[in-house]
Write an enzyme that holds these catalytic residues in place. Sequence first.
Site, PDB file in Angstrom:
ATOM      1  CG  HIS A   1       5.789  -0.813   3.613  1.00  0.00           C
ATOM      2  ND1 HIS A   1       4.938  -1.242   2.633  1.00  0.00           N
ATOM      3  CD2 HIS A   1       5.132  -0.999   4.783  1.00  0.00           C
ATOM      4  CE1 HIS A   1       3.802  -1.666   3.190  1.00  0.00           C
ATOM      5  NE2 HIS A   1       3.899  -1.537   4.497  1.00  0.00           N
TER       6      HIS A   1
ATOM      7  CG  HIS B 161      -0.410   0.368   2.492  1.00  0.00           C
ATOM      8  ND1 HIS B 161       0.241  -0.533   3.296  1.00  0.00           N
ATOM      9  CD2 HIS B 161      -0.368   1.549   3.160  1.00  0.00           C
ATOM     10  CE1 HIS B 161       0.649   0.089   4.391  1.00  0.00           C
ATOM     11  NE2 HIS B 161       0.292   1.352   4.340  1.00  0.00           N
TER      12      HIS B 161
ATOM     13  CD  GLU C 179       4.198   1.469  11.907  1.00  0.00           C
ATOM     14  OE1 GLU C 179       2.981   1.447  11.854  1.00  0.00           O
ATOM     15  OE2 GLU C 179       4.912   0.468  11.779  1.00  0.00           O
TER      16      GLU C 179
HETATM   17  C1  BG6 Z   1       1.630  -2.315   7.200  1.00  0.00           C
HETATM   18  C2  BG6 Z   1       2.283  -3.055   8.326  1.00  0.00           C
HETATM   19  O1  BG6 Z   1       2.028  -2.836   5.969  1.00  0.00           O
HETATM   20  O2  BG6 Z   1       2.027  -0.948   7.258  1.00  0.00           O
HETATM   21  C3  BG6 Z   1       1.933  -2.442   9.667  1.00  0.00           C
HETATM   22  O3  BG6 Z   1       1.857  -4.406   8.302  1.00  0.00           O
HETATM   23  C4  BG6 Z   1       2.236  -0.957   9.674  1.00  0.00           C
HETATM   24  O4  BG6 Z   1       2.651  -3.075  10.716  1.00  0.00           O
HETATM   25  C5  BG6 Z   1       1.632  -0.291   8.446  1.00  0.00           C
HETATM   26  O5  BG6 Z   1       1.703  -0.404  10.857  1.00  0.00           O
HETATM   27  C6  BG6 Z   1       2.100   1.144   8.340  1.00  0.00           C
HETATM   28  O6  BG6 Z   1       1.421   1.765   7.294  1.00  0.00           O
HETATM   29  P1  BG6 Z   1       1.211   3.330   7.276  1.00  0.00           P
HETATM   30  O7  BG6 Z   1       0.508   3.591   6.000  1.00  0.00           O
HETATM   31  O8  BG6 Z   1       0.405   3.645   8.480  1.00  0.00           O
HETATM   32  O9  BG6 Z   1       2.591   3.913   7.331  1.00  0.00           O
END
Ligand code: BG6
Length: 503
Positions: free
Chosen positions: A256, A194, A232
């Site tokens: 990511h 994503h 995070e």
């Molecule tokens: C997800 C992970 O792919 O991305 C999670 O599995 C993480 O652990 C999340 O919290 C973070 O996504 P974003 O968009 O909030 O940075």
Amino acid sequence: MNPKHKEFEVCLRENISYKSGPFIMVIFGGAGDLAQKKLLPTLYQLFKKKLIENFSIVACGSSSILVEEYRKNSKKWLEKIEGFEESVFNEFEKKLIYHQIDLTKEENFDTLCLTLSELGKQDKTANFIYYLAIPPAILPTVVSNLSLKHLCREKKEAKIVVEKPFGFDKKSAHELNKLLLHHFDENQIYRIDHYLGKETIQNIFFFRFGNAMFEPLWNRNYIDHVQITVAEDIGIENRAIFYEQAGVVRDIVQNHIMQLIALIAMEPPINFEADSIKAERTKVVKSIQPIDLHNLSKSVVMGQYGEGRVNGKHVVGYTDEKKVPKDSKTPTFFAGKFFINNWRWENVPFYVRAGKRLKKRFTEIAIQFKYPPLKLLGHKCQDIEANALVFSIDPKQKVSLHFNVKYPGMENIPFPVDMVFDYKDVFKVDYPSPYERILIDIMKGDLTLFPGQDGIEAMWKIVDPIINAWEKEKNIYKYEAGSFGPDKANELMTHDHRAWRPF
Ligand code: BG6
């Protein structure tokens, strides 16, 4: 409003507005964490924006509940989102169907088939989207069961969506792909990351290849190093079982972070087509130098959060989270140094760090340029700072250029300032969340923002040896929740006479 924007928006409305055709989305894991937090909220928002109209959502779950109860639960999940409207939900819930199923039992798929063919008969033009929001271990069984019941090939337009991490390592990713390709064509498979759906991340591509002034500097002659931070403040929430198997490397680094490295380091593609762009992203990952496993601690630091305070609240340490074994050594923090072996990036370190329960939510990519060759300025009060180009991804969405000017006055003192492009100041439009963008692309059949298999295997090839070497010693550094991660991670930088950017 800037007249340029007005003109632009009229053009967009006339030419590019998209509305999906009819579809039936089957969500395996329909009551799971992803469905609750991302999929249903996203589908609800798309419905509210009238981007989707004719559709049904078949949520598959293991609990024996009736559809009314599932709808009630969905309301509880959706009420939390910004802009929730009861009247919209009352229409949206009519689209929700619940199907109890034990995914491991082939015979259970018979009743699912009946439900789906009934729905299919109601609208013969509807496309089927099978969304696998389930743990990687059970994925192959579901794909086989789906296929045994002929839910795949017959429906030429069917799409299958697989969440990250794709597989558990390179071998399992390869096997999973083989299985998928046995039942689906490549252009029916949507492997999700994503991060690629985030506006600010897509902008890296536009920024680099839509301007002529940065690309000549985008190489080892001018760039000192690159820093990528995915911090995070949240912990693992209710995902202990998944997280215990994954850890930070499989959860964030393999996908990511590798995608971010690829976007920063890729060569311009020959055109804007999905295959050309993916080929360039993959080429970079294939050029990442394998980490020296004999000196793992020189390039990699793994950490795990202990208790502490985050955003003013006391939080428990990782091993006190529900369902996590007390002696768990699963890493929740990673810091590492990578090099890319190619003409453009020779000897330019890419420092990356990612972690949970850090001081705050903060995702950023900083391109740190070299110092000017001659130190003419900066002897009094302030040393001259090197230029930096910073992509702020979350929670602020900006691009900033850091450079030096003269501090006003009689003295000759340089002073660092920022030139900032902030999304919220420039664009007053509502832009899609990453999942909105990704779901719409799935409906459109646009694979540009989805990693290809080749790329995914290349990413596993980088992280597998790190995970395996680390597993032998399990050297883990505890850090206090609410901090910047373990102090040990600073050594990666100080050893090279550099420092992490503060956040
Ligand atoms: C997800 C992970 O792919 O991305 C999670 O599995 C993480 O652990 C999340 O919290 C973070 O996504 P974003 O968009 O909030 O940075």
